[in-house]
Design a protein around this motif. Structure first.
Motif, short mmCIF file in Angstrom:
data_model
loop_
_atom_site.label_atom_id
_atom_site.label_comp_id
_atom_site.label_asym_id
_atom_site.label_seq_id
_atom_site.Cartn_x
_atom_site.Cartn_y
_atom_site.Cartn_z
N THR A 177 41.96 45.39 37.74
CA THR A 177 41.22 46.16 36.81
C THR A 177 41.04 45.41 35.60
N ALA A 178 42.31 44.75 35.30
CA ALA A 178 42.35 43.98 34.01
C ALA A 178 41.55 42.76 33.99
N PHE A 179 41.57 42.05 35.10
CA PHE A 179 40.63 40.82 35.41
C PHE A 179 39.07 41.31 34.95
N ALA A 180 38.87 42.37 35.72
CA ALA A 180 37.45 42.74 35.86
C ALA A 180 37.01 43.11 34.31
N ALA A 181 37.66 43.57 33.69
CA ALA A 181 37.46 43.81 32.16
C ALA A 181 37.45 42.48 31.52
N LYS A 182 38.08 41.47 31.87
CA LYS A 182 37.72 40.17 31.28
C LYS A 182 36.57 39.46 31.81
#
Length: 88
Positions: free
Chosen positions: A10-15
């Motif tokens: 989820t954090a990577f997808a936000a990036k």
């Protein structure tokens, strides 16, 4: 409960989303306006390979992170261009 792996995704997808919003859209346009709109899934996979092949070769700080974001975006484009998988 969310797993640690899902939280990291989820954090990577936000990036990746921020990269698309802040770099891709201003540079190339949105879906349907971009030069790559005619690419098929295979073309998109080849573009992702291009960015993955650059990993570890740049002298510019942060470029490895940016290349991984670009590769992920191309993988998403390839996924979108595949026919929907149907069961049965």
């Amino acid at each position: 409960m969310t797993s640690k792996q899902e939280s990291k995704w989820t954090a990577f997808a936000a990036k990746v989303a921020a990269h698309i919003r802040d770099y891709v859209i201003p540079q190339y346009g949105d879906e349907g306006e971009e030069p790559a709109q005619e690419y098929d899934a295979r073309d998109c996979v080849e573009q992702s390979k291009r960015y993955l092949a650059r990993f570890g070769k740049s002298q510019r700080p942060g470029e490895e992170h940016r290349d991984l974001l670009k590769a992920a975006h191309w993988i998403q484009k390839a996924f979108d261009r595949l026919p929907e998988k149907r069961n049965g």
